[in-house]
Design an enzyme around this catalytic site. Structure first.
Site, PDB file in Angstrom:
ATOM      1  N   CYS A   2     -37.633  49.955  44.583  1.00 47.73           N
ATOM      2  CA  CYS A   2     -36.913  51.176  44.258  1.00 47.73           C
ATOM      3  C   CYS A   2     -37.836  52.384  44.346  1.00 47.73           C
ATOM      4  O   CYS A   2     -39.036  52.268  44.605  1.00 47.73           O
ATOM      5  CB  CYS A   2     -36.334  51.094  42.847  1.00 47.73           C
ATOM      6  SG  CYS A   2     -35.294  49.637  42.567  1.00 47.73           S
ATOM      7  N   ARG A  48     -32.155  52.800  44.272  1.00 46.61           N
ATOM      8  CA  ARG A  48     -32.220  51.338  44.179  1.00 46.61           C
ATOM      9  C   ARG A  48     -32.137  50.656  45.538  1.00 46.61           C
ATOM     10  O   ARG A  48     -31.276  50.973  46.366  1.00 46.61           O
ATOM     11  CB  ARG A  48     -31.071  50.811  43.304  1.00 46.61           C
ATOM     12  CG  ARG A  48     -31.190  49.311  43.046  1.00 46.61           C
ATOM     13  CD  ARG A  48     -30.046  48.755  42.227  1.00 46.61           C
ATOM     14  NE  ARG A  48     -30.288  47.364  41.888  1.00 46.61           N
ATOM     15  CZ  ARG A  48     -29.364  46.517  41.481  1.00 46.61           C
ATOM     16  NH1 ARG A  48     -28.106  46.920  41.356  1.00 46.61           N
ATOM     17  NH2 ARG A  48     -29.661  45.259  41.204  1.00 46.61           N
ATOM     18  N   LEU A  49     -33.052  49.712  45.748  1.00 45.95           N
ATOM     19  CA  LEU A  49     -32.963  48.711  46.800  1.00 45.95           C
ATOM     20  C   LEU A  49     -32.609  47.411  46.102  1.00 45.95           C
ATOM     21  O   LEU A  49     -33.423  46.847  45.375  1.00 45.95           O
ATOM     22  CB  LEU A  49     -34.289  48.580  47.561  1.00 45.95           C
ATOM     23  CG  LEU A  49     -34.353  47.493  48.640  1.00 45.95           C
ATOM     24  CD1 LEU A  49     -33.338  47.766  49.744  1.00 45.95           C
ATOM     25  CD2 LEU A  49     -35.763  47.397  49.223  1.00 45.95           C
ATOM     26  N   SER A  50     -31.411  46.938  46.276  1.00 41.16           N
ATOM     27  CA  SER A  50     -30.909  45.799  45.506  1.00 41.16           C
ATOM     28  C   SER A  50     -31.500  44.498  46.025  1.00 41.16           C
ATOM     29  O   SER A  50     -31.340  44.159  47.208  1.00 41.16           O
ATOM     30  CB  SER A  50     -29.378  45.743  45.586  1.00 41.16           C
ATOM     31  OG  SER A  50     -28.804  46.938  45.106  1.00 41.16           O
ATOM     32  N   ILE A  51     -32.168  43.762  45.135  1.00 40.97           N
ATOM     33  CA  ILE A  51     -32.795  42.485  45.476  1.00 40.97           C
ATOM     34  C   ILE A  51     -32.253  41.360  44.589  1.00 40.97           C
ATOM     35  O   ILE A  51     -31.906  40.287  45.069  1.00 40.97           O
ATOM     36  CB  ILE A  51     -34.327  42.563  45.320  1.00 40.97           C
ATOM     37  CG1 ILE A  51     -34.901  43.684  46.199  1.00 40.97           C
ATOM     38  CG2 ILE A  51     -34.977  41.227  45.644  1.00 40.97           C
ATOM     39  CD1 ILE A  51     -34.755  43.463  47.685  1.00 40.97           C
ATOM     40  N   GLY A  72     -40.110  47.772  41.388  1.00 46.50           N
ATOM     41  CA  GLY A  72     -40.909  46.576  41.600  1.00 46.50           C
ATOM     42  C   GLY A  72     -40.151  45.310  41.276  1.00 46.50           C
ATOM     43  O   GLY A  72     -38.924  45.267  41.261  1.00 46.50           O
ATOM     44  N   ASP A  96     -34.128  41.566  36.492  1.00 40.22           N
ATOM     45  CA  ASP A  96     -35.435  41.601  35.837  1.00 40.22           C
ATOM     46  C   ASP A  96     -35.657  42.943  35.146  1.00 40.22           C
ATOM     47  O   ASP A  96     -36.444  43.034  34.207  1.00 40.22           O
ATOM     48  CB  ASP A  96     -36.562  41.319  36.840  1.00 40.22           C
ATOM     49  CG  ASP A  96     -36.561  42.254  38.036  1.00 40.22           C
ATOM     50  OD1 ASP A  96     -35.503  42.845  38.333  1.00 40.22           O
ATOM     51  OD2 ASP A  96     -37.611  42.378  38.693  1.00 40.22           O
ATOM     52  N   GLY A 373     -49.745  38.481  53.602  1.00 41.94           N
ATOM     53  CA  GLY A 373     -51.019  37.880  53.225  1.00 41.94           C
ATOM     54  C   GLY A 373     -52.008  38.843  52.622  1.00 41.94           C
ATOM     55  O   GLY A 373     -53.204  38.528  52.500  1.00 41.94           O
TER      56      GLY A 373
END
Length: 644
Positions: A2, A48-51, A72, A96, A373
């Site tokens: 987000c 918001r980026l919805s995860i 995050g 979360d 990585g």
């Protein structure tokens, strides 16, 4: 993932319309939803980026008189949720974010120490009339802020402890603070000098003198007393971990596999960045133990000495992943430069941000989350400079006149455009040999040494080009480490330099900005708290040999990562900058370094910088690093302003 922003004023009302402008400036970080909160002294914005919990979990989120905006991911949030339920908390969502909010309601300011993940947090506690800001331990998620005392803004970074302040503005990126319109936009000259030396602006400064970075592993509170800043976590000291290679390797794989499994959890498609190097292949291999098929993504170059795509294809074939590949040309990189300057909004001279931007755009067409990585080199001494660490300590005993003669002889070698060519490596090695042991690695990877800076900067800025200013953050951290028992000039100290400076200021900035520009969430299993703390405690002798890097990691991955990948030479995610400056980027560089352009900048001595460009264009010298670093500042200055 987000974007967060806001303003809290304890002595006046915040500017609600200005905060409404901050949210859209972060739309790329959160294209799925927008939210605002306005109450008394506080105005908060969220993109918001919805995860997780796609239907619930909207922000800003309020409960118990507190309101949170969170950027995050909090891993292990289900275990924390169960603990909080047992303590009487009733949850309304699966997100979360709600776990983070209720953790604060339960434990207060120390709640951040219970969080495991990557995050930037802003929380308004209306009960206590205080704002809390916090950032994750490694600095994976950014958080910028500005402090006001009455009608004036502070123009120097606050020290740990208490600083007088009555207001604060914060945002995930500086562009949102600039969109607010109330924050001064004067250039921080110390930050500029440090940037030209190390290729990024080191925390806690930003390129703007009234805007600061909250350092990793820090929490800050603004209340009636003022602004308090404190560190809540320290990287453990070496010791207390297995010293035998087999045992250490088993413990490492167990922790790394757990970290990968946790980062595969999402309500949206997940993939893996795969370069064909040890670190990314390890992540992809461990992911295949928990998900099938695993989508992997790589990027290739038309220039052979920079291209890794065949290694990525080999790894994907052996691991059985659903592999996707795209290639980058010089023309494509030219097209990406304006986007890079726009998204970074601070000067940033790591040219690999260009392919990372392209890769992120490519990956976002297929997935919303990608594992990477990042962190493996910093934890396990993976950079080529570590192979030079021991020889440099021996070479430093050579009399200074002989070293100077060797440097002059090396300068006569013909300049090569190849990635990490012999002449480039030799010249960089000799450059760092004479540096203080604690500064040696910074000298190797930096762009301008203090003496070089003094010759190319305008007279006013040249006065700041001293070792004390240029290397101030590194020296301060080395002194802190020494006070804790870290031996100056040791491999352990060098690892801590890369983790606390290069990783936070360069690698993670690149990963965050490039991925977020494409609305893609990037996750880094190597930077899992368990993995980091375990690796830090392992003896340096298990990480670095005289002729080998990542000793324990490669040993642990035998049978998991293809042998060809484990034994291949390291090739960084670079681009052919030296050749491009002489080729397709030449018109741009000649324009940037023209007399008129440099005069308007006010930062440089035009004749000196133009002479450097001519030496490079003629093939007399390979000056890719200083030229690229100066050019990225000039491009930033044209877009964002700020006179030298």
């Amino acid at each position: 993932m987000c974007g967060i922003a806001g303003e809290v004023r304890l002595d006046r009302s915040p500017d609600a319309e200005a905060v409404r402008r901050m949210g859209p400036a972060l739309a790329h970080r959160g294209p799925d939803a927008e939210g605002f909160f306005f109450e008394g002294p506080a105005a908060l914005a969220h993109r918001r980026l919805s995860i997780l919990d796609l239907e619930g979990g909207g922000q800003p989120m309020s409960a118990g008189g507190c309101t949170l905006v969170f950027n995050g991911q909090c891993y292990r949030h289900e275990a924390l949720r169960a603990e909080l339920r047992a303590r009487g908390h009733a949850f309304q969502t699966r997100s979360d974010t709600e776990v983070v909010l209720r953790a604060y309601l339960e434990w207060g300011e120390p709640f951040v120490e219970r969080l495991d993940g990557m995050f930037a947090v802003a929380l308004w506690d209306s009960r206590a009339r205080k704002l809390l800001l916090a950032r994750d331990r490694m600095g994976k998620k950014p958080l910028y802020y500005a402090l006001a005392q009455g009608g004036a803004f502070l123009r120097a970074p606050p020290a740990e402890g208490l600083t007088p302040a009555t207001g604060a503005l914060f945002a995930s990126e500086p562009k949102a603070l600039l969109a607010h319109g109330g924050v001064p936009r004067a250039l921080d000259r110390t930050a500029l000098v440090q940037y030209l030396a190390v290729e990024y602006v080191p925390q806690p400064r930003s390129v703007w003198d009234a805007v600061f970075k909250l350092p990793a592993a820090h929490v800050a509170v603004l209340d009636a007393q003022g602004f308090r800043l404190r560190r809540y976590w320290e990287l453990p000291l070496e010791g207390g971990a297995p010293e035998r290679l087999d045992e250490a390797g088993r413990g490492l794989v167990e922790r790394l596999e757990g970290a990968v499994a946790r980062r595969l959890v999402a309500d949206v498609p997940v993939g893996v960045f795969l370069s064909g190097g040890v670190d990314s292949t390890a992540i992809a291999a461990l992911a295949t133990r928990h998900a099938r098929p695993v989508a992997t993504f790589s990027i290739g170059f038309e220039e052979a000495s920079f291209d890794e795509s065949r290694w990525a294809r080999l790894a994907a074939e052996r691991l059985g992943t659903d592999h996707h590949e795209e290639r980058l040309s010089a023309t494509a990189s030219l097209d990406l430069l304006p986007a890079a300057v726009e998204e970074l909004d601070e000067p940033f001279a790591d040219p690999s941000v260009l392919p990372t931007l392209l890769l992120s755009r490519f990956v976002r067409k297929h997935v919303t989350v990608a594992l990477a990585g990042d962190g493996g080199d910093e934890l396990f001494a993976g950079y080529d400079t570590f192979l030079a660490h021991g020889p440099a300590a021996l070479a430093a005993r050579i009399p200074a006149p002989l070293l100077a003669a060797a440097s002059r002889a090396a300068a006569l070698l013909p300049a090569s455009d190849r990635n990490m060519s012999f002449d480039f490596r030799l010249k960089q090695f000799l450059r760092g040999v004479g540096a203080e042991p604690s500064l040696r690695h910074q000298a190797w990877i930096g762009a301008f040494a203090p003496g070089e800076l003094a010759r190319v900067l305008s007279p006013e800025l040249a006065a700041l080009a001293t070792p004390e200013v240029v290397f101030g953050p590194v020296r301060a951290a080395a002194a802190r480490d020494a006070a804790r028992g870290v031996r100056p000039g040791s491999v352990d100290e060098a690892l801590r330099f890369f983790l606390a400076h290069y990783l936070e200021g360069d690698i993670l900035v690149k990963a965050d900005r490039a991925s977020m520009a494409a609305s893609l969430e990037a996750r880094a299993p190597f930077l899992d708290l368990e993995v980091v703390e375990y690796a830090a405690r392992l003896p340096a002798s298990l990480k670095l040999g005289w002729r080998s890097t990542k000793v324990v990691l490669k040993h642990a991955l035998r049978g998991i990562v293809p042998e060809e990948i484990l034994s291949r030479p390291k090739k960084g995610f670079g681009i052919p900058v030296a050749a491009w400056i002489r080729g397709p980027l030449r018109p741009l560089f000649e324009d940037l370094f023209s007399e008129g352009s440099l005069q308007r900048s006010g930062a440089f001595e035009p004749a000196a910088l133009r002479a450097m460009l001519q030496r490079h264009l003629s093939g007399q010298a390979d000056l890719r690093k200083p030229l690229w670093t100066a050019a990225m500042f000039l491009l930033w200055q044209r877009r964002w302003g700020g006179q030298g």
